[in-house]
Design a protein around this motif. Structure first.
Motif, PDB file in Angstrom:
ATOM      1  N   ALA A   1       0.659  -1.121   0.066  1.00 34.20           N
ATOM      2  CA  ALA A   1      -0.177  -0.046   0.338  1.00 34.20           C
ATOM      3  C   ALA A   1       0.706   1.338  -0.568  1.00 34.20           C
ATOM      4  CB  ALA A   1      -0.622  -0.108   1.161  1.00 34.20           C
ATOM      5  N   LYS A   2       2.073   1.148   0.567  1.00 29.04           N
ATOM      6  CA  LYS A   2       2.872   2.504   1.192  1.00 29.04           C
ATOM      7  C   LYS A   2       3.024   2.732  -0.640  1.00 29.04           C
ATOM      8  CE  LYS A   2       7.129   3.863   3.002  1.00 29.04           C
ATOM      9  NZ  LYS A   2       8.043   3.700   4.076  1.00 29.04           N
ATOM     10  N   GLY A   3       4.078   1.465  -1.430  1.00 28.76           N
ATOM     11  CA  GLY A   3       4.194   2.115  -2.697  1.00 28.76           C
ATOM     12  C   GLY A   3       2.976   2.665  -3.551  1.00 28.76           C
ATOM     13  N   LYS A   4       2.579   1.594  -3.117  1.00 26.54           N
ATOM     14  CA  LYS A   4       0.910   2.693  -4.036  1.00 26.54           C
ATOM     15  C   LYS A   4       1.084   3.182  -4.481  1.00 26.54           C
ATOM     16  CE  LYS A   4      -1.510  -1.981  -5.161  1.00 26.54           C
ATOM     17  NZ  LYS A   4      -2.351  -2.826  -5.037  1.00 26.54           N
ATOM     18  N   ILE A   5       0.828   3.757  -2.692  1.00 23.78           N
ATOM     19  CA  ILE A   5       0.273   5.510  -2.278  1.00 23.78           C
ATOM     20  C   ILE A   5       1.949   6.556  -2.727  1.00 23.78           C
ATOM     21  CG2 ILE A   5       0.688   7.382  -0.326  1.00 23.78           C
ATOM     22  CD1 ILE A   5      -0.936   5.455   0.958  1.00 23.78           C
ATOM     23  N   GLU A   6       2.729   6.217  -2.512  1.00 27.15           N
ATOM     24  CA  GLU A   6       4.180   6.702  -3.193  1.00 27.15           C
ATOM     25  C   GLU A   6       4.547   7.368  -4.363  1.00 27.15           C
ATOM     26  OE1 GLU A   6       7.282   4.927  -1.519  1.00 27.15           O
ATOM     27  OE2 GLU A   6       7.327   5.962   0.708  1.00 27.15           O
ATOM     28  N   ALA A   7       3.831   5.864  -4.637  1.00 28.79           N
ATOM     29  CA  ALA A   7       4.162   6.365  -6.547  1.00 28.79           C
ATOM     30  C   ALA A   7       2.829   6.868  -7.348  1.00 28.79           C
ATOM     31  CB  ALA A   7       3.352   4.958  -7.123  1.00 28.79           C
ATOM     32  N   LYS A   8       1.894   7.598  -6.318  1.00 32.39           N
ATOM     33  CA  LYS A   8       0.184   8.371  -6.796  1.00 32.39           C
ATOM     34  C   LYS A   8       1.202   9.314  -6.438  1.00 32.39           C
ATOM     35  CE  LYS A   8      -3.790   5.293  -5.760  1.00 32.39           C
ATOM     36  NZ  LYS A   8      -5.461   5.848  -5.029  1.00 32.39           N
ATOM     37  N   PHE A   9       1.492   9.953  -5.340  1.00 32.95           N
ATOM     38  CA  PHE A   9       2.416  10.991  -5.155  1.00 32.95           C
ATOM     39  C   PHE A   9       2.871  11.600  -5.874  1.00 32.95           C
ATOM     40  CE2 PHE A   9       5.138  14.095  -2.766  1.00 32.95           C
ATOM     41  CZ  PHE A   9       4.571  14.328  -2.299  1.00 32.95           C
ATOM     42  N   LYS A  10       3.959  10.387  -6.417  1.00 36.87           N
ATOM     43  CA  LYS A  10       4.563  11.370  -7.560  1.00 36.87           C
ATOM     44  C   LYS A  10       4.235  11.313  -8.975  1.00 36.87           C
ATOM     45  CE  LYS A  10       9.005   8.419  -5.692  1.00 36.87           C
ATOM     46  NZ  LYS A  10       9.949   7.533  -5.633  1.00 36.87           N
ATOM     47  N   LYS A  11       3.393  10.492  -9.261  1.00 40.01           N
ATOM     48  CA  LYS A  11       2.045  11.439 -10.499  1.00 40.01           C
ATOM     49  C   LYS A  11       1.708  12.011 -10.347  1.00 40.01           C
ATOM     50  CE  LYS A  11      -1.436   9.085 -13.399  1.00 40.01           C
ATOM     51  NZ  LYS A  11      -2.249   7.721 -13.501  1.00 40.01           N
ATOM     52  N   ILE A  12       1.152  12.819  -9.017  1.00 39.61           N
ATOM     53  CA  ILE A  12       0.676  14.266  -9.237  1.00 39.61           C
ATOM     54  C   ILE A  12       1.994  15.160  -8.904  1.00 39.61           C
ATOM     55  CG2 ILE A  12      -1.097  15.213  -7.446  1.00 39.61           C
ATOM     56  CD1 ILE A  12      -2.332  12.849  -6.692  1.00 39.61           C
ATOM     57  N   ASP A  13       2.821  14.597  -8.320  1.00 40.60           N
ATOM     58  CA  ASP A  13       3.681  15.402  -8.045  1.00 40.60           C
ATOM     59  C   ASP A  13       4.730  16.193  -9.745  1.00 40.60           C
ATOM     60  OD1 ASP A  13       5.895  17.263  -7.150  1.00 40.60           O
ATOM     61  OD2 ASP A  13       7.278  16.258  -6.085  1.00 40.60           O
ATOM     62  N   THR A  14       3.841  16.748 -10.552  1.00 43.82           N
ATOM     63  CA  THR A  14       4.393  16.657 -12.217  1.00 43.82           C
ATOM     64  C   THR A  14       5.969  17.852 -11.705  1.00 43.82           C
ATOM     65  OG1 THR A  14       3.189  18.689 -12.271  1.00 43.82           O
ATOM     66  CG2 THR A  14       2.333  16.579 -13.204  1.00 43.82           C
ATOM     67  N   ASP A  15       5.997  18.923 -10.794  1.00 43.78           N
ATOM     68  CA  ASP A  15       7.335  19.200 -11.065  1.00 43.78           C
ATOM     69  C   ASP A  15       8.534  18.849  -9.817  1.00 43.78           C
ATOM     70  OD1 ASP A  15       6.511  19.973  -8.543  1.00 43.78           O
ATOM     71  OD2 ASP A  15       6.565  22.078  -8.312  1.00 43.78           O
ATOM     72  N   THR A  16       8.054  18.091  -9.532  1.00 39.20           N
ATOM     73  CA  THR A  16       9.229  16.440  -9.376  1.00 39.20           C
ATOM     74  C   THR A  16      10.093  17.481  -7.785  1.00 39.20           C
ATOM     75  OG1 THR A  16      10.915  17.261 -10.133  1.00 39.20           O
ATOM     76  CG2 THR A  16       9.514  15.045 -10.252  1.00 39.20           C
ATOM     77  N   ASN A  17       9.212  18.595  -6.594  1.00 41.38           N
ATOM     78  CA  ASN A  17       9.601  19.409  -5.806  1.00 41.38           C
ATOM     79  C   ASN A  17       9.453  18.252  -4.389  1.00 41.38           C
ATOM     80  OD1 ASN A  17       7.179  19.422  -5.347  1.00 41.38           O
ATOM     81  ND2 ASN A  17       7.032  22.187  -4.999  1.00 41.38           N
ATOM     82  N   GLY A  18       8.938  17.721  -4.417  1.00 43.58           N
ATOM     83  CA  GLY A  18       8.367  16.386  -3.138  1.00 43.58           C
ATOM     84  C   GLY A  18       7.632  17.102  -2.186  1.00 43.58           C
ATOM     85  N   SER A  19       6.401  17.789  -2.949  1.00 44.26           N
ATOM     86  CA  SER A  19       5.597  17.976  -2.547  1.00 44.26           C
ATOM     87  C   SER A  19       3.974  18.492  -3.659  1.00 44.26           C
ATOM     88  CB  SER A  19       5.185  19.180  -1.567  1.00 44.26           C
ATOM     89  OG  SER A  19       5.908  20.232  -2.129  1.00 44.26           O
ATOM     90  N   ILE A  20       2.836  18.328  -3.233  1.00 40.48           N
ATOM     91  CA  ILE A  20       1.777  18.597  -4.406  1.00 40.48           C
ATOM     92  C   ILE A  20       0.950  20.082  -3.567  1.00 40.48           C
ATOM     93  CG2 ILE A  20      -0.495  17.696  -5.168  1.00 40.48           C
ATOM     94  CD1 ILE A  20       0.483  14.987  -3.895  1.00 40.48           C
ATOM     95  N   SER A  21       1.207  21.170  -5.111  1.00 45.52           N
ATOM     96  CA  SER A  21       0.519  22.439  -4.795  1.00 45.52           C
ATOM     97  C   SER A  21      -0.732  21.829  -5.757  1.00 45.52           C
ATOM     98  CB  SER A  21       0.742  22.943  -5.502  1.00 45.52           C
ATOM     99  OG  SER A  21       0.825  22.812  -7.235  1.00 45.52           O
ATOM    100  N   LEU A  22      -1.727  23.134  -5.141  1.00 49.17           N
ATOM    101  CA  LEU A  22      -3.164  23.120  -5.500  1.00 49.17           C
ATOM    102  C   LEU A  22      -3.036  22.431  -6.875  1.00 49.17           C
ATOM    103  CD1 LEU A  22      -6.006  22.670  -5.019  1.00 49.17           C
ATOM    104  CD2 LEU A  22      -5.788  25.731  -4.280  1.00 49.17           C
ATOM    105  N   ASN A  23      -2.258  23.613  -8.056  1.00 48.48           N
ATOM    106  CA  ASN A  23      -2.790  23.527  -8.632  1.00 48.48           C
ATOM    107  C   ASN A  23      -2.561  22.223  -9.572  1.00 48.48           C
ATOM    108  OD1 ASN A  23      -3.230  26.060  -9.326  1.00 48.48           O
ATOM    109  ND2 ASN A  23      -1.536  26.763  -9.706  1.00 48.48           N
ATOM    110  N   GLU A  24      -1.380  21.235  -9.015  1.00 49.11           N
ATOM    111  CA  GLU A  24      -0.431  20.278  -9.351  1.00 49.11           C
ATOM    112  C   GLU A  24      -2.366  18.819  -9.259  1.00 49.11           C
ATOM    113  OE1 GLU A  24       3.732  19.369  -8.880  1.00 49.11           O
ATOM    114  OE2 GLU A  24       2.506  19.641  -7.059  1.00 49.11           O
ATOM    115  N   LEU A  25      -2.467  19.634  -7.928  1.00 47.73           N
ATOM    116  CA  LEU A  25      -4.543  18.398  -7.511  1.00 47.73           C
ATOM    117  C   LEU A  25      -4.999  18.950  -9.020  1.00 47.73           C
ATOM    118  CD1 LEU A  25      -4.660  16.654  -5.074  1.00 47.73           C
ATOM    119  CD2 LEU A  25      -5.816  18.353  -4.303  1.00 47.73           C
ATOM    120  N   LYS A  26      -5.552  19.990  -8.401  1.00 49.60           N
ATOM    121  CA  LYS A  26      -6.072  20.267  -9.810  1.00 49.60           C
ATOM    122  C   LYS A  26      -6.396  19.804 -11.352  1.00 49.60           C
ATOM    123  CE  LYS A  26      -7.961  24.798  -7.383  1.00 49.60           C
ATOM    124  NZ  LYS A  26      -8.435  25.608  -7.473  1.00 49.60           N
TER     125      LYS A  26
END
Length: 135
Positions: free
Chosen positions: A58-83
């Motif tokens: 499950a942890k691996g799946k969550i991290e994969a989703k996070f990386k997919k959303i974090d398009t600028d690869t800065n290690g965090s997700i902005s509202l624009n990335e989420l949108k």
């Protein structure tokens, strides 16, 4: 009299259906079935690795989703990335902003991996509760 028998028959049938569905639901949560599923080498004991395996998966799946959303690869997700998520585009912008604000626990304007994980766990629990109520 026939109407009464018909009503009792329908009530009995409904009760049996409910009991059967309830029994199937309990079977899913049965400790023995959970244990068998976790005991991958079937030695009747759970090793630490077997116990951790579903969580690691499950942890691996969550991290994969996070990386997919974090398009600028800065290690965090902005509202624009989420949108930008395709499934998020269908909801209204106000809802997206409110949802993001709830997820952003430290109010930094970005979601850390930890905030993202916590939000997914909450969503999963909420979904499970809804499914339980619907059943």
């Amino acid at each position: 009299m026939t109407s009464r028998i018909l009503k009792l028959s329908l009530l009995t049938l409904a009760l049996c259906s409910f009991t059967f569905a309830n029994a199937q639901d309990k079977e899913k949560r049965n400790p023995e079935s959970i244990f068998k599923k976790l005991d991958t080498n079937a030695d009747s004991f759970l090793s630490l690795e077997e116990f951790k395996a579903p969580r690691e998966k499950a942890k691996g799946k969550i991290e994969a989703k996070f990386k997919k959303i974090d398009t600028d690869t800065n290690g965090s997700i902005s509202l624009n990335e989420l949108k930008a998520l395709k499934r998020e585009k269908t909801s209204n912008p106000e809802q997206q902003t409110k949802r993001f604000a709830k997820m952003d626990a430290d109010k930094s304007g970005e979601l850390s991996m930890e905030e993202f994980k916590k939000a997914l766990v909450k969503m999963k629990k909420r979904k499970a509760r809804k499914e339980t109520v619907q059943d």
